[in-house]
Design a protein around this motif. Sequence first.
Motif, mmCIF file in Angstrom:
data_model
loop_
_atom_site.group_PDB
_atom_site.id
_atom_site.type_symbol
_atom_site.label_atom_id
_atom_site.label_comp_id
_atom_site.label_asym_id
_atom_site.label_seq_id
_atom_site.Cartn_x
_atom_site.Cartn_y
_atom_site.Cartn_z
ATOM 1 N N ALA A 90 66.419 66.168 -18.511
ATOM 2 C CA ALA A 90 67.433 65.196 -18.921
ATOM 3 C C ALA A 90 68.729 65.395 -18.183
ATOM 4 O O ALA A 90 69.505 64.465 -17.991
ATOM 5 N N LEU A 91 68.995 66.614 -17.750
ATOM 6 C CA LEU A 91 70.243 66.930 -17.068
ATOM 7 C C LEU A 91 70.149 66.768 -15.562
ATOM 8 O O LEU A 91 71.172 66.740 -14.884
ATOM 9 N N THR A 92 68.959 66.695 -15.035
ATOM 10 C CA THR A 92 68.800 66.696 -13.585
ATOM 11 C C THR A 92 68.361 65.363 -13.025
ATOM 12 O O THR A 92 67.950 65.274 -11.878
ATOM 13 N N PRO A 126 62.324 70.228 -12.254
ATOM 14 C CA PRO A 126 61.365 69.673 -13.226
ATOM 15 C C PRO A 126 60.128 69.075 -12.572
ATOM 16 O O PRO A 126 59.005 69.266 -13.058
ATOM 17 N N ARG A 127 60.304 68.336 -11.458
ATOM 18 C CA ARG A 127 59.155 67.745 -10.767
ATOM 19 C C ARG A 127 58.265 68.822 -10.163
ATOM 20 O O ARG A 127 57.023 68.738 -10.237
ATOM 21 N N GLU A 128 58.880 69.838 -9.557
ATOM 22 C CA GLU A 128 58.108 70.945 -8.985
ATOM 23 C C GLU A 128 57.331 71.671 -10.076
ATOM 24 O O GLU A 128 56.161 72.034 -9.888
ATOM 25 N N VAL A 154 55.331 80.226 -13.140
ATOM 26 C CA VAL A 154 56.688 80.705 -12.852
ATOM 27 C C VAL A 154 56.747 81.383 -11.488
ATOM 28 O O VAL A 154 57.675 81.149 -10.693
ATOM 29 N N PHE A 155 55.755 82.225 -11.199
ATOM 30 C CA PHE A 155 55.736 82.932 -9.912
ATOM 31 C C PHE A 155 55.606 81.950 -8.747
ATOM 32 O O PHE A 155 56.303 82.076 -7.722
ATOM 33 N N THR A 156 54.730 80.970 -8.899
ATOM 34 C CA THR A 156 54.561 79.972 -7.832
ATOM 35 C C THR A 156 55.832 79.169 -7.622
ATOM 36 O O THR A 156 56.234 78.893 -6.484
ATOM 37 N N LEU A 157 56.492 78.802 -8.724
ATOM 38 C CA LEU A 157 57.745 78.060 -8.607
ATOM 39 C C LEU A 157 58.805 78.883 -7.896
ATOM 40 O O LEU A 157 59.581 78.360 -7.080
ATOM 41 N N LEU A 158 58.851 80.188 -8.180
ATOM 42 C CA LEU A 158 59.805 81.076 -7.511
ATOM 43 C C LEU A 158 59.540 81.130 -6.008
ATOM 44 O O LEU A 158 60.472 81.024 -5.197
ATOM 45 N N VAL A 159 58.260 81.283 -5.618
ATOM 46 C CA VAL A 159 57.905 81.347 -4.198
ATOM 47 C C VAL A 159 58.256 80.037 -3.500
ATOM 48 O O VAL A 159 58.835 80.028 -2.401
ATOM 49 N N VAL A 160 57.916 78.903 -4.134
ATOM 50 C CA VAL A 160 58.214 77.595 -3.540
ATOM 51 C C VAL A 160 59.721 77.410 -3.375
ATOM 52 O O VAL A 160 60.191 76.910 -2.340
ATOM 53 N N SER A 161 60.505 77.832 -4.369
ATOM 54 C CA SER A 161 61.959 77.672 -4.299
ATOM 55 C C SER A 161 62.553 78.532 -3.188
ATOM 56 O O SER A 161 63.463 78.092 -2.470
#
Length: 267
Positions: free
Chosen positions: A3-5, A162-164, A195-202
């Motif tokens: 909602a914020l992004t 959020p989309r990622e 969470v780990f995958t999101l961290l690597v992608v970021s």
Amino acid sequence: MSALTGAPAADSPLARRNPTVKLALLTLVSLVVVLVLDPVTPTVLYLLGFVAVAASVRVPARTLALAHVPFVLFALGVLTVNALARPGTVLWQAGLLRVTEEGLSVGAALAVRTLLVGVLAIGFLLSTDGVALMTSLHQNARLGARVTYAILAGYRMLQELPREWATIAHAHTVRADLRDGGRPPRGPRHLAGVVFTLLVVSVRKGERMAQALESRGLGLEPRTTWKPVRITTADWVLAAGVVAVVAAVLALSAVLGVLRGPGALGS
């Protein structure tokens, strides 16, 4: 978080105000209420802030309500911890659990303070475009190009989270073995993998973004601005109005004997 992004409300009155001025007002009000420890004063400020944000940021009521969720949860945690842990006059006790008058008062003040800062932050995020914020900080706040472009990059990555998250979670669900009854996994192991995958992608996206900025001469001077973001008379009126309202509420609270400062923590 989603909602914020989302995209800011570009046609709203608050969106037309200078981002640096809005950020300065958010910081100023947050610093002022840090010294306020009675529940009444921040409650009045929160109600005024909520009405102002709802009127000046043209977003659906559902979006505004969903954006409140993380702040409400944090405020409830602050209230509970202070009510149960702070010493003072006991209002209720059951075994090792007890609620004190002082803990309830200070906890309520801190909780409402969280909601106040939260609703102001919501108004800022829902009414501020990332490019306009970067340009304004560079032009009006005199921040260097490296700092402002780093803020823009972080802002854009926050909008994409959020989309990622949804994409990665769906991919992990497709690859994972279904549980009994054909239900997808939702346990700690599945969450940790997402969470780990999101961290690597970021991290990889941040590295690519840094390389792209450097290849385009980030930090070289002199630089020009394509669409300048100027501080107008309306921005000064907004700043004066916010400062006047906050000062009036604090003065009225002091006259009525309601205002309490950091000394309340020692009670």
